[in-house]
Design a protein around this motif. Sequence first.
Motif, short mmCIF file in Angstrom:
data_model
loop_
_atom_site.label_atom_id
_atom_site.label_comp_id
_atom_site.label_asym_id
_atom_site.label_seq_id
_atom_site.Cartn_x
_atom_site.Cartn_y
_atom_site.Cartn_z
N ALA A 1 0.87 -1.42 0.08
CA ALA A 1 -0.01 -0.05 0.05
C ALA A 1 0.71 1.51 -0.08
N CYS A 2 2.03 1.06 -0.57
CA CYS A 2 3.14 2.26 -0.46
C CYS A 2 2.65 3.50 -1.21
N SER A 3 2.03 3.34 -2.40
CA SER A 3 1.33 4.41 -3.17
C SER A 3 0.32 5.21 -2.35
N THR A 4 -0.71 4.57 -1.91
CA THR A 4 -1.78 5.19 -1.08
C THR A 4 -1.20 5.67 0.08
N ILE A 5 -0.18 5.19 0.74
CA ILE A 5 0.21 6.01 1.94
C ILE A 5 1.08 7.22 1.56
N GLY A 6 1.81 7.22 0.60
CA GLY A 6 2.41 8.49 -0.02
C GLY A 6 1.85 9.24 -0.29
N GLN A 7 0.54 9.01 -0.98
CA GLN A 7 -0.43 10.09 -1.20
C GLN A 7 -1.06 10.60 -0.05
N ILE A 8 -1.38 9.74 1.01
CA ILE A 8 -2.22 10.56 2.21
C ILE A 8 -0.99 11.31 2.90
N MET A 9 0.34 11.17 2.93
CA MET A 9 1.21 11.99 3.52
C MET A 9 1.21 13.32 2.58
N TYR A 10 1.32 13.10 1.15
CA TYR A 10 1.53 14.38 0.46
C TYR A 10 0.20 15.38 0.66
N TYR A 11 -1.31 14.48 0.83
CA TYR A 11 -2.44 15.60 0.73
C TYR A 11 -2.42 16.12 2.42
N SER A 12 -1.79 15.25 3.24
CA SER A 12 -1.69 15.95 4.60
C SER A 12 -0.98 17.19 4.69
N ASP A 13 -0.01 17.38 4.04
CA ASP A 13 0.67 18.66 3.88
C ASP A 13 -0.07 19.84 2.82
N HIS A 14 -0.34 19.30 1.73
CA HIS A 14 -0.71 20.27 0.59
C HIS A 14 -1.95 20.27 0.34
N GLY A 15 -3.00 19.50 0.93
CA GLY A 15 -4.63 19.31 0.56
C GLY A 15 -4.88 18.97 -0.68
N ALA A 16 -3.99 18.47 -1.48
CA ALA A 16 -4.19 17.83 -2.85
C ALA A 16 -3.20 16.80 -2.99
N PHE A 17 -3.52 15.88 -3.84
CA PHE A 17 -2.98 14.69 -4.34
C PHE A 17 -1.61 14.90 -4.94
N PHE A 18 -0.68 14.54 -5.21
CA PHE A 18 0.41 14.48 -6.28
C PHE A 18 -0.33 13.91 -7.51
N ASP A 19 -0.28 14.58 -8.66
CA ASP A 19 -0.75 14.20 -9.70
C ASP A 19 0.32 13.41 -10.59
N GLY A 20 -0.36 11.90 -10.40
CA GLY A 20 0.83 11.01 -11.05
C GLY A 20 1.01 10.01 -9.95
N ASP A 21 2.08 9.14 -10.22
CA ASP A 21 2.49 8.15 -9.34
C ASP A 21 3.25 8.85 -8.21
N ILE A 22 3.04 8.84 -7.04
CA ILE A 22 3.73 9.38 -5.93
C ILE A 22 5.23 8.83 -6.05
N HIS A 23 5.51 7.55 -6.37
CA HIS A 23 6.85 7.44 -6.63
C HIS A 23 7.65 8.09 -7.55
#
Length: 272
Positions: free
Chosen positions: A23-45
């Motif tokens: 679940a690393c892709s989902t976890i990374g996106q949650i971390m990114y969202y928690s700081d920026h209020g939006a998801f990274f556009d693309g694969d978080i990797h």
Amino acid sequence: MGFPGTWMTESESVVYRVVPKCACSTIGQIMYYSDHGAFFDGDIHDSTAGLHKWAQEDSQPLIEANVKAHASYAFTCVRNPYTRILSSFFDKICGIQRNGRRYRGNLVPLLIQKYGIEVGGEDGKQEFDQIASFRRFLLFARDTMRWRRPMEPDIHWSAMAGHVSTFIVNGGRYDNIFFTEKFNEGMQSVLDNIETKHAVDLAAIPRFNESEGHGPKRLHPVEDYFDDLSKHLVWEIYKKDFQLFKYDFDNPGNKMPLSEVDLDEVHAKLGE
């Protein structure tokens, strides 16, 4: 050595040790969202900004200082070894990757030649004997882990204990290790322990399964892929994963852990 595979939010609210296929892709996106209020556009990797990663040179001193001081809540996520190696096979070996090519270039032709594996033709869409091919792949995975031949072990199927241990050996300590199989419950337990710039509603978060759709669909129940010999190979490769992360070795059909992870045991056994 430092802290390979470690990600940290820019706000330093939380530190995460990536374990591939958990679940690393989902976890990374949650971390990114928690700081920026939006998801990274693309694969978080593929992100190179917005999230500190050990692979980004500028992030290394910040991650190292934080982890060694245990300044932030630190966690990782694990998965049943049977379903993890199966997922790796269908995604990485049988599937066409994001770039439209086979994973690691010459890896699949090598497996076809040396181990007699089938992958469903050029596009991965033709029928083939999934069980026979998977069992041959398992033999290859064991050979890479045991003898580092015909190549070094790949991060997607090397033992979780190996990934988890580098963080401990180099001076880090986990506050939480939760299960992919109980993702919402586990991720919520992390969020309950940290302050985030933006509130995260797990029920509303999409699953960023970057490997979904890469390869052919699994046609059989998990347990059908593992006969006695396969189980023997799985134990040889993943013995520590079953023991430390409390998964059921005897029944490949039971993907759920048998009990919670004992953090003290993990730090004692993997910190040696």
